[in-house]
Design an enzyme around this catalytic site. Structure first.
Site, PDB file in Angstrom:
ATOM      1  N   SER A 182       2.603   1.138  -0.895  1.00 39.41           N
ATOM      2  CA  SER A 182       1.770   0.481  -1.901  1.00 39.41           C
ATOM      3  C   SER A 182       1.937   1.034  -3.310  1.00 39.41           C
ATOM      4  O   SER A 182       1.796   0.302  -4.281  1.00 39.41           O
ATOM      5  CB  SER A 182       0.301   0.547  -1.486  1.00 39.41           C
ATOM      6  OG  SER A 182      -0.083   1.880  -1.227  1.00 39.41           O
TER       7      SER A 182
ATOM      8  N   HIS B 104       1.574  -5.275   1.476  1.00 34.66           N
ATOM      9  CA  HIS B 104       2.303  -5.677   0.256  1.00 34.66           C
ATOM     10  C   HIS B 104       3.537  -6.514   0.562  1.00 34.66           C
ATOM     11  O   HIS B 104       4.290  -6.854  -0.341  1.00 34.66           O
ATOM     12  CB  HIS B 104       2.690  -4.440  -0.552  1.00 34.66           C
ATOM     13  CG  HIS B 104       1.493  -3.740  -1.095  1.00 34.66           C
ATOM     14  ND1 HIS B 104       0.877  -4.127  -2.264  1.00 34.66           N
ATOM     15  CD2 HIS B 104       0.753  -2.725  -0.594  1.00 34.66           C
ATOM     16  CE1 HIS B 104      -0.184  -3.359  -2.470  1.00 34.66           C
ATOM     17  NE2 HIS B 104      -0.280  -2.501  -1.468  1.00 34.66           N
TER      18      HIS B 104
ATOM     19  N   LYS C  52      -3.973 -10.153  -1.034  1.00 35.31           N
ATOM     20  CA  LYS C  52      -2.972  -9.780  -2.043  1.00 35.31           C
ATOM     21  C   LYS C  52      -2.104 -11.003  -2.361  1.00 35.31           C
ATOM     22  O   LYS C  52      -2.580 -11.911  -3.012  1.00 35.31           O
ATOM     23  CB  LYS C  52      -2.211  -8.548  -1.567  1.00 35.31           C
ATOM     24  CG  LYS C  52      -3.146  -7.334  -1.626  1.00 35.31           C
ATOM     25  CD  LYS C  52      -2.596  -6.056  -1.080  1.00 35.31           C
ATOM     26  CE  LYS C  52      -3.678  -4.963  -1.259  1.00 35.31           C
ATOM     27  NZ  LYS C  52      -3.422  -3.768  -0.479  1.00 35.31           N
TER      28      LYS C  52
HETATM   29  C1  PLP Z   1      -4.542  -2.872   0.007  1.00 34.60           C
HETATM   30  C2  PLP Z   1      -4.060  -2.207   1.230  1.00 34.60           C
HETATM   31  C3  PLP Z   1      -4.835  -2.174   2.391  1.00 34.60           C
HETATM   32  C4  PLP Z   1      -6.250  -2.665   2.409  1.00 34.60           C
HETATM   33  O1  PLP Z   1      -6.305  -4.049   2.377  1.00 34.60           O
HETATM   34  P1  PLP Z   1      -7.602  -4.769   1.788  1.00 34.60           P
HETATM   35  O2  PLP Z   1      -7.536  -6.132   2.335  1.00 34.60           O
HETATM   36  O3  PLP Z   1      -7.491  -4.692   0.312  1.00 34.60           O
HETATM   37  O4  PLP Z   1      -8.786  -3.993   2.298  1.00 34.60           O
HETATM   38  C5  PLP Z   1      -4.286  -1.638   3.528  1.00 34.60           C
HETATM   39  N1  PLP Z   1      -3.047  -1.122   3.522  1.00 34.60           N
HETATM   40  C6  PLP Z   1      -2.284  -1.113   2.425  1.00 34.60           C
HETATM   41  C7  PLP Z   1      -0.899  -0.534   2.494  1.00 34.60           C
HETATM   42  C8  PLP Z   1      -2.767  -1.631   1.233  1.00 34.60           C
HETATM   43  O5  PLP Z   1      -2.035  -1.584   0.132  1.00 34.60           O
END
Ligand code: PLP
Length: 392
Positions: free
Chosen positions: A179, A207, A244
């Site tokens: 991330s 991602h 995302k």
């Molecule tokens: C953003 C993220 C999460 C959490 O996801 P959300 O839906 O925002 O709670 C989990 N793992 C990774 C690698 C992330 O970047």
């Protein structure tokens, strides 16, 4: 230490964080406090968070089903929209089943704490997301952290720890696209190690969902576009978020039917929370359809990444030759105060680029994390580049 003293220490170390409100929709161009800014910090990679089709789907779902789900899935909150989305996700990911979670954070806590118990062993990449780390803690299993993507180190620890005796579970867990770094996990090799050492393999595609792979299904699709190794049919857990690149909210776990049944029965962060509401489910469903039908959105994103790299020798050099395309572009500064200053300077010039500091990243690797979207124009990217070049 009182909380006042603790806050002072946070300030002193340049680690203080505040919330800055945005007054517009999430797009390439945003408004904050009357100021227009180019947004280079969002994970809304495909620009779907303000797409009219997602909005219509959400509005229609509200008209038909209301605003709330009223209870957890196991009480009365399991609406047909959840089941339709889960079928869609399983088809999209090429698995027998899928289960929807309220967020990626919930999904990681759920899977790891349900599957892994005291006495079990988890092998976790040192740069894994905080929600994976917290899931490991909650599970009470033994956690072995291996150096970032270092297979020899992982294999060393795998050999050292007791073999999977009857009853002991072992799990290798990794982000697929990291991330804060944008690099890729060595999935094929991790799968070989998982098979050889009798481990589950869990891949966090937060991602990569909607972005990576020939049809945007994630790094798993990129590595195994046709057939996955037979071992993985039962032992691969694919997790990803809907908030995302998919521009909605929530998350999923895709895998075998037994895995989903098991999670429904054992995963406390799934069981003890109110189910996602209709609007969110409908928007997620529509987003997956768009990802399937509009490969040109991914193509535009990759064009933007290439454009960005083309105009920066600095990034080409710092990312290295083995770096494969990703919309996450880290600029390592290595000092909290400097990183903050650069971010503030860019803000004044009209660019929103977040300063990423400890504990999100290890100390001395503080960075500006630049993310690109399919909806940025080439001109907007050039503007950012010019300003960055002036600062560096
Ligand atoms: C953003 C993220 C999460 C959490 O996801 P959300 O839906 O925002 O709670 C989990 N793992 C990774 C690698 C992330 O970047």
């Amino acid at each position: 230490m009182s909380i006042q003293e603790e806050l002072k220490t946070i300030h002193k170390n340049h680690l203080y964080r505040t919330l800055r409100p945005i007054d517009s929709a999430q797009d390439a161009l945003i408004q904050s406090n009357g100021k227009s800014l180019l947004n280079f910090s969002s994970n809304n990679y495909l620009g779907l968070a303000n797409d009219p089709r997602l909005k219509s789907a959400a509005i229609e779902a509200i008209e038909l089903y209301g605003t709330g789900s009223g209870a957890s899935r196991l009480i009365t909150g399991s609406m047909s929209l959840h089941h339709q989305l889960e079928e869609k996700l399983a088809q999209f990911k090429g698995t027998t089943s899928a289960l929807v979670f309220n967020s990626g954070y919930h999904a990681n806590l759920s899977v790891i704490s349900a599957l892994m118990r005291e006495g079990d062993v988890i092998y976790s990449d040192e740069l894994n997301h905080a929600s994976i780390i917290d899931g490991c803690r909650l599970s009470r299993a033994q956690v072995k952290v291996y150096r970032h993507s270092e297979l020899t180190h992982l294999e060393e620890i795998l050999r050292e720890t007791a073999p999977a005796q009857s009853g002991i579970r072992r799990l290798i867990v990794t982000d697929s696209i990291f991330s804060m770094d944008g690099d890729r996990a060595p999935l094929a090799e991790l799968a070989r190690l998982a098979e050889h050492y009798d481990c589950w393999l869990m891949v966090d595609e937060a991602h990569a969902t909607g972005v990576i792979g020939p049809s945007g299904k994630g790094l798993v699709e990129e590595v195994w576009p046709n057939q996955r190794p037979a071992y993985l049919q039962e032992r691969l857990i694919q997790m990803g978020t809907l908030g995302k690149a998919l521009g909605s909210f929530g998350a999923y776990v895709a895998g075998s039917q037994e895995l989903v049944e098991f999670l429904i029965n054992r995963a406390r962060p799934f069981i003890y929370t109110t189910a996602l509401p209709p609007s969110v489910l409908a928007a997620s469903f529509k987003a997956i359809e768009i990802v399937e039908q509009e490969p040109e959105r991914r193509e535009r994103l990759w064009e933007n990444v290439r454009e960005f790299l083309k105009s920066s020798r600095y990034f080409q050099k710092s990312l290295g030759e083995s770096w494969e395309l990703s919309p996450i572009l880290p600029l390592i500064i290595g000092d909290s105060q400097k990183t903050l200053k650069l971010s503030q300077h860019l803000f004044e010039k009209g660019f929103w680029v977040g300063a990423i500091r400890y504990p999100t990243v290890p100390p001395k690797t503080e960075r500006l994390r630049i993310t690109l979207m399919a909806t940025h124009t080439k001109d907007q990217i050039r503007q950012l580049m010019e300003n960055l070049n002036e600062l560096l």
